[in-house]
Design a protein around this motif. Structure first.
Motif, PDB file in Angstrom:
ATOM      1  N   LYS A  62      32.349   3.607 -10.385  1.00 40.72           N
ATOM      2  CA  LYS A  62      31.981   3.696 -11.803  1.00 40.72           C
ATOM      3  C   LYS A  62      31.704   5.128 -12.219  1.00 40.72           C
ATOM      4  O   LYS A  62      31.906   5.495 -13.379  1.00 40.72           O
ATOM      5  N   GLY A  63      31.251   5.947 -11.264  1.00 40.32           N
ATOM      6  CA  GLY A  63      31.036   7.367 -11.538  1.00 40.32           C
ATOM      7  C   GLY A  63      32.311   8.179 -11.409  1.00 40.32           C
ATOM      8  O   GLY A  63      32.278   9.404 -11.442  1.00 40.32           O
ATOM      9  N   ARG A  64      33.432   7.494 -11.230  1.00 42.05           N
ATOM     10  CA  ARG A  64      34.770   8.101 -11.109  1.00 42.05           C
ATOM     11  C   ARG A  64      34.902   9.040  -9.925  1.00 42.05           C
ATOM     12  O   ARG A  64      35.622  10.037  -9.971  1.00 42.05           O
ATOM     13  N   HIS A  65      34.177   8.714  -8.854  1.00 41.43           N
ATOM     14  CA  HIS A  65      34.321   9.459  -7.609  1.00 41.43           C
ATOM     15  C   HIS A  65      35.461   8.837  -6.828  1.00 41.43           C
ATOM     16  O   HIS A  65      35.660   7.626  -6.855  1.00 41.43           O
ATOM     17  N   ASP A  66      36.211   9.654  -6.133  1.00 40.72           N
ATOM     18  CA  ASP A  66      37.403   9.194  -5.403  1.00 40.72           C
ATOM     19  C   ASP A  66      37.001   8.676  -4.019  1.00 40.72           C
ATOM     20  O   ASP A  66      37.254   9.310  -3.003  1.00 40.72           O
ATOM     21  N   VAL A  67      36.360   7.502  -4.014  1.00 32.74           N
ATOM     22  CA  VAL A  67      35.944   6.885  -2.756  1.00 32.74           C
ATOM     23  C   VAL A  67      37.100   6.071  -2.184  1.00 32.74           C
ATOM     24  O   VAL A  67      37.776   5.354  -2.905  1.00 32.74           O
ATOM     25  N   ARG A  68      37.349   6.232  -0.886  1.00 34.30           N
ATOM     26  CA  ARG A  68      38.483   5.562  -0.236  1.00 34.30           C
ATOM     27  C   ARG A  68      38.044   4.562   0.827  1.00 34.30           C
ATOM     28  O   ARG A  68      38.816   3.724   1.249  1.00 34.30           O
ATOM     29  N   GLY A  69      36.811   4.702   1.301  1.00 38.58           N
ATOM     30  CA  GLY A  69      36.333   3.801   2.343  1.00 38.58           C
ATOM     31  C   GLY A  69      34.826   3.878   2.482  1.00 38.58           C
ATOM     32  O   GLY A  69      34.206   4.874   2.104  1.00 38.58           O
ATOM     33  N   CYS A  70      34.253   2.806   3.001  1.00 33.52           N
ATOM     34  CA  CYS A  70      32.813   2.776   3.224  1.00 33.52           C
ATOM     35  C   CYS A  70      32.525   1.836   4.391  1.00 33.52           C
ATOM     36  O   CYS A  70      32.956   0.683   4.386  1.00 33.52           O
ATOM     37  N   VAL A  71      31.829   2.346   5.372  1.00 36.32           N
ATOM     38  CA  VAL A  71      31.369   1.543   6.500  1.00 36.32           C
ATOM     39  C   VAL A  71      29.849   1.645   6.506  1.00 36.32           C
ATOM     40  O   VAL A  71      29.300   2.742   6.374  1.00 36.32           O
ATOM     41  N   CYS A  72      29.192   0.507   6.651  1.00 41.29           N
ATOM     42  CA  CYS A  72      27.733   0.494   6.757  1.00 41.29           C
ATOM     43  C   CYS A  72      27.394  -0.025   8.153  1.00 41.29           C
ATOM     44  O   CYS A  72      27.664  -1.182   8.471  1.00 41.29           O
ATOM     45  N   ARG A  73      26.837   0.850   8.975  1.00 43.60           N
ATOM     46  CA  ARG A  73      26.423   0.459  10.327  1.00 43.60           C
ATOM     47  C   ARG A  73      24.928   0.177  10.290  1.00 43.60           C
ATOM     48  O   ARG A  73      24.153   1.022   9.835  1.00 43.60           O
ATOM     49  N   LEU A  74      24.548  -0.993  10.766  1.00 44.59           N
ATOM     50  CA  LEU A  74      23.153  -1.411  10.702  1.00 44.59           C
ATOM     51  C   LEU A  74      22.570  -1.552  12.093  1.00 44.59           C
ATOM     52  O   LEU A  74      23.232  -2.068  12.999  1.00 44.59           O
ATOM     53  N   GLU A  75      21.348  -1.074  12.256  1.00 44.79           N
ATOM     54  CA  GLU A  75      20.584  -1.276  13.484  1.00 44.79           C
ATOM     55  C   GLU A  75      19.231  -1.814  13.072  1.00 44.79           C
ATOM     56  O   GLU A  75      18.638  -1.326  12.103  1.00 44.79           O
ATOM     57  N   SER A  76      18.763  -2.814  13.803  1.00 42.92           N
ATOM     58  CA  SER A  76      17.505  -3.440  13.401  1.00 42.92           C
ATOM     59  C   SER A  76      16.608  -3.720  14.592  1.00 42.92           C
ATOM     60  O   SER A  76      17.056  -3.756  15.739  1.00 42.92           O
ATOM     61  N   THR A  77      15.355  -3.927  14.265  1.00 43.46           N
ATOM     62  CA  THR A  77      14.357  -4.372  15.227  1.00 43.46           C
ATOM     63  C   THR A  77      13.680  -5.583  14.604  1.00 43.46           C
ATOM     64  O   THR A  77      13.432  -5.607  13.388  1.00 43.46           O
ATOM     65  N   ARG A  78      13.391  -6.572  15.452  1.00 40.20           N
ATOM     66  CA  ARG A  78      12.704  -7.767  14.974  1.00 40.20           C
ATOM     67  C   ARG A  78      11.349  -7.899  15.651  1.00 40.20           C
ATOM     68  O   ARG A  78      11.138  -7.372  16.742  1.00 40.20           O
ATOM     69  N   ALA A  79      10.446  -8.619  15.015  1.00 39.82           N
ATOM     70  CA  ALA A  79       9.142  -8.901  15.599  1.00 39.82           C
ATOM     71  C   ALA A  79       9.335  -9.657  16.912  1.00 39.82           C
ATOM     72  O   ALA A  79      10.299 -10.416  17.069  1.00 39.82           O
ATOM     73  N   GLU A  80       8.442  -9.442  17.849  1.00 39.65           N
ATOM     74  CA  GLU A  80       8.561 -10.085  19.162  1.00 39.65           C
ATOM     75  C   GLU A  80       8.109 -11.535  19.168  1.00 39.65           C
ATOM     76  O   GLU A  80       8.484 -12.292  20.049  1.00 39.65           O
ATOM     77  N   THR A  81       7.299 -11.924  18.189  1.00 44.28           N
ATOM     78  CA  THR A  81       6.801 -13.301  18.140  1.00 44.28           C
ATOM     79  C   THR A  81       7.304 -13.986  16.876  1.00 44.28           C
ATOM     80  O   THR A  81       7.588 -13.325  15.867  1.00 44.28           O
ATOM     81  N   PRO A  82       7.430 -15.305  16.917  1.00 45.60           N
ATOM     82  CA  PRO A  82       7.893 -16.039  15.733  1.00 45.60           C
ATOM     83  C   PRO A  82       7.011 -15.759  14.532  1.00 45.60           C
ATOM     84  O   PRO A  82       5.802 -15.608  14.690  1.00 45.60           O
ATOM     85  N   PRO A  83       7.599 -15.611  13.386  1.00 48.72           N
ATOM     86  CA  PRO A  83       8.955 -15.964  13.006  1.00 48.72           C
ATOM     87  C   PRO A  83      10.015 -14.890  13.279  1.00 48.72           C
ATOM     88  O   PRO A  83      11.141 -14.992  12.803  1.00 48.72           O
ATOM     89  N   LYS A  84       9.720 -13.877  14.024  1.00 54.96           N
ATOM     90  CA  LYS A  84      10.673 -12.829  14.426  1.00 54.96           C
ATOM     91  C   LYS A  84      11.448 -12.223  13.254  1.00 54.96           C
ATOM     92  O   LYS A  84      12.664 -12.082  13.278  1.00 54.96           O
ATOM     93  N   VAL A  85      10.710 -11.865  12.220  1.00 57.42           N
ATOM     94  CA  VAL A  85      11.316 -11.219  11.052  1.00 57.42           C
ATOM     95  C   VAL A  85      11.814  -9.828  11.427  1.00 57.42           C
ATOM     96  O   VAL A  85      11.397  -9.252  12.433  1.00 57.42           O
ATOM     97  N   PHE A  86      12.697  -9.302  10.600  1.00 59.64           N
ATOM     98  CA  PHE A  86      13.111  -7.919  10.780  1.00 59.64           C
ATOM     99  C   PHE A  86      11.918  -7.028  10.456  1.00 59.64           C
ATOM    100  O   PHE A  86      11.244  -7.227   9.450  1.00 59.64           O
ATOM    101  N   THR A  87      11.670  -6.046  11.303  1.00 62.72           N
ATOM    102  CA  THR A  87      10.579  -5.101  11.051  1.00 62.72           C
ATOM    103  C   THR A  87      11.101  -3.701  10.744  1.00 62.72           C
ATOM    104  O   THR A  87      10.389  -2.892  10.163  1.00 62.72           O
ATOM    105  N   ARG A  88      12.332  -3.427  11.156  1.00 65.16           N
ATOM    106  CA  ARG A  88      12.943  -2.120  10.914  1.00 65.16           C
ATOM    107  C   ARG A  88      14.439  -2.304  10.793  1.00 65.16           C
ATOM    108  O   ARG A  88      15.045  -3.030  11.593  1.00 65.16           O
TER     109      ARG A  88
END
Length: 139
Positions: A62-88
């Protein structure tokens, strides 16, 4: 929005979205037994990456930038005890385009994180979410 999830066998489930698209999910119920599909929590992480990537690409286009590709790499940490939500969660974007300015990419990421990406804004209630990016020049 509607969806259904049907148990198939063991830890395997078939999901169908309200728009008629399907996918498998598999939860490891026996330690060491291989799974055949992503777990539900992996899909939450994947969906978040998809949600924010759609925003970033759309904002750049929409900003008229010439974008050709996008990769989003995700790394996460979850809580050790239930409900083991994402913490990071770290989202690292690799954005490819012609003459992309770092300020434009940063702005697109910030707008997604602060205003548009429902998934990451929801997960930010339990997780610290960080962002980084690199720009790759397109030929």
């Amino acid at each position: 929005m509607k969806a259904s999830v049907t148990w198939i066998d063991g830890g395997t489930y078939a999901a169908e979205s309200g728009s008629g698209h399907g996918l498998l999910m598999d939860a490891p119920i026996v330690a060491g037994k291989p799974t055949i599909a992503p777990s539900p929590m992996e899909l939450v992480l994947i969906g978040t990456g998809g949600c924010t990537s759609v925003d970033v690409v759309s904002i750049l286009q929409k900003g008229r930038h010439d974008v050709r590709g996008c990769v989003c790499r995700l790394e996460s940490t979850r809580a050790e005890t239930p409900p083991k939500v994402f913490t990071r969660i770290n989202m690292h974007f690799i954005v490819t385009g012609k003459e992309l300015k770092p300020e434009a990419v940063q702005r697109a990421i910030d707008l997604s994180a602060e205003k548009y990406c429902s998934a990451s804004i929801m997960l930010a209630k339990t997780a610290t979410i960080t962002h980084s990016f690199e720009i790759v020049a397109a030929d």
